[in-house]
Design an enzyme around this catalytic site. Structure first.
Site, PDB file in Angstrom:
ATOM      1  N   SER A  79       3.971   4.259  -3.383  1.00 48.15           N
ATOM      2  CA  SER A  79       2.347   3.929  -3.655  1.00 48.15           C
ATOM      3  C   SER A  79       1.418   3.684  -2.776  1.00 48.15           C
ATOM      4  O   SER A  79       0.383   3.044  -3.400  1.00 48.15           O
ATOM      5  CB  SER A  79       3.048   3.246  -4.246  1.00 48.15           C
ATOM      6  OG  SER A  79       3.487   3.135  -5.910  1.00 48.15           O
ATOM      7  N   MET A  80       1.496   3.079  -1.581  1.00 44.84           N
ATOM      8  CA  MET A  80       0.806   3.913  -0.599  1.00 44.84           C
ATOM      9  C   MET A  80      -0.350   5.049  -0.596  1.00 44.84           C
ATOM     10  O   MET A  80      -1.597   5.497  -0.789  1.00 44.84           O
ATOM     11  CB  MET A  80       1.033   4.037   0.781  1.00 44.84           C
ATOM     12  CG  MET A  80       1.399   2.636   0.845  1.00 44.84           C
ATOM     13  SD  MET A  80       1.778   1.427   2.644  1.00 44.84           S
ATOM     14  CE  MET A  80       0.837   2.535   3.680  1.00 44.84           C
TER      15      MET A  80
END
Length: 404
Positions: A79-80
């Site tokens: 999710s970065m």
């Protein structure tokens, strides 16, 4: 085993680096985390006032092969990925090719998920960016929930679906609430990725390269890794020590489980997940967050950066981050450090990824930190991230502009 790079942070010639005295505490956090088996491997970089004041790798990229974490180690970002894709969308807003309060159906006419009463409410780009669209994630619902029943991909598994097929399934699931009335972490940025494709006429990877990674010379960040690339081997939390991930791998999380496919990152046929699909290095990601911290560096205008990194949801609870957090247009924003029980000052922004990667930016103190691990989810939840933050802020004031 711990391997350390020489720390230029403490060399002569850099007043900022010389005054930044917490490197030894960070060393201790990394050493203990690896020696205890809590974390398998990590790469941490700290930048203060635009200068790198700490750089360290520790532990194993591949524990079984005894391969240490390299300086330029590549990690699955999970999710970065989201902030990168959100910056690309905001760049298109600046160009007039997207509009924050326009309906998603302007670009994706068939994307019309419905509420429980059968209505198909308007979902805007702003709703997607702020996770207020009413969408969900399979790993955040019970095993018999609609995302599981419809076999919607969270973007981490080897689903065999195209992006369009996954969007069709997302649209078939009932919305959790009226858009704009609540906050729920979700596949919204996967939908945003499809909007970017439609608005640019390019694949999402091509658009991200053009709008973000190429201008910043992020040469080790993309959606699909070359077949001969070496990435940090992922590990999952388990009793005693983390276990090497199989493919697939399921990690219990809340009331459900996260479904991982480590091989997905090498599959050119896997759909580009705007929410979870990229890999990269700590150096590359530092370039990205420093560009945003310093006003956009040609990617975005300063006023757009301010909009992105300020709380945009008012009193809505950000359940994935906890008390003391709001949400901007792509990142979590600290609104109340005391409630959040963290040393970061209000206005700091951050996010993480479920392969064990995380970052934070403290604009008031001109501080950026990237901490990539290959340990899910111990790299982002629990002792390691808490100890890392305490070490960075040890004996430092966090009033506006007073860090060293």
């Amino acid at each position: 085993m711990v391997t350390a790079l020489p720390a230029p942070a403490f060399g002569a010639g850099s007043d900022d680096a010389a005054r930044w005295t917490n490197g030894l505490m960070l060393d201790a956090v990394m050493d203990e985390s690896v020696a205890s088996g809590h974390i398998v491997g990590a790469s941490v970089i700290v930048a203060h006032r635009g200068r790198t004041v700490y750089r360290r790798t520790a532990g194993w990229s591949d524990r079984e092969a005894q391969r240490p974490v390299a300086e330029n180690e590549l990690f699955r970002l999970a999710s970065m990925t989201k902030p990168i894709v959100c910056v690309a969308a905001l760049a298109l807003v600046e160009q007039g090719r997207l509009h924050l309060d326009a309906a998603v159906t302007n670009w994706l006419p068939a994307f019309q998920p419905r509420l429980a009463d059968g209505r198909a409410p308007v979902i805007t780009l702003r709703h997607l960016l702020t996770h207020t669209a009413g969408l969900g994630y399979g790993f955040l619902e019970a095993p018999d929930g609609p995302y599981h029943r419809l076999q919607i991909s969270d973007g981490l598994d080897m689903s065999g679906l195209t992006l369009e097929q996954n969007l069709q399934r997302i649209a078939a699931a009932p919305l959790l609430f009226e858009p704009g009335t609540n906050w729920h972490y979700s596949v919204a940025i996967d939908v945003l990725g499809a909007v970017i494709e439609r608005a640019t006429g390019q694949s999402l990877p091509a658009a991200i390269r053009r709008l973000v990674t190429t201008p910043l010379a992020m040469t080790h960040t993309d959606f699909t890794a070359p077949a001969d690339a070496i990435l940090a081997t992922p590990y999952g939390d388990a009793a005693a020590v983390p276990v090497r991930m199989t493919d697939p791998f399921f990690l219990n999380f809340g009331s459900s489980a996260i479904a991982y496919s480590p091989a997905r990152i090498f599959d050119p046929c896997a759909f580009p997940s705007g929410g979870t699909g990229m890999f990269g290095s700590a150096d590359d990601y530092l370039k990205f967050i420093e560009a945003i911290r310093t006003g956009g560096q040609g990617l975005l205008r300063p006023e757009t950066v301010q909009l992105m990194t300020s709380d945009a949801i008012s009193t809505l609870a950000v359940n994935a981050a906890g008390a003391g957090y709001g949400w901007g247009l792509g990142v979590a924003v600290v609104t109340d450090p005391k409630a959040a029980k963290i040393p970061l000052p209000a206005g700091s922004w951050n996010w993480s990824g479920v392969y064990g990667t995380g970052f934070w930016v403290d604009p008031a103190n001109q501080l950026s930190v990237v901490a990539l691990t290959n340990t899910a989810v111990a790299g982002i939840v629990g002792n390691f991230p808490l100890a890392l933050r305490k070490a960075v802020y040890h004996n430092q004031t966090t009033r506006s502009g007073e860090y060293s």
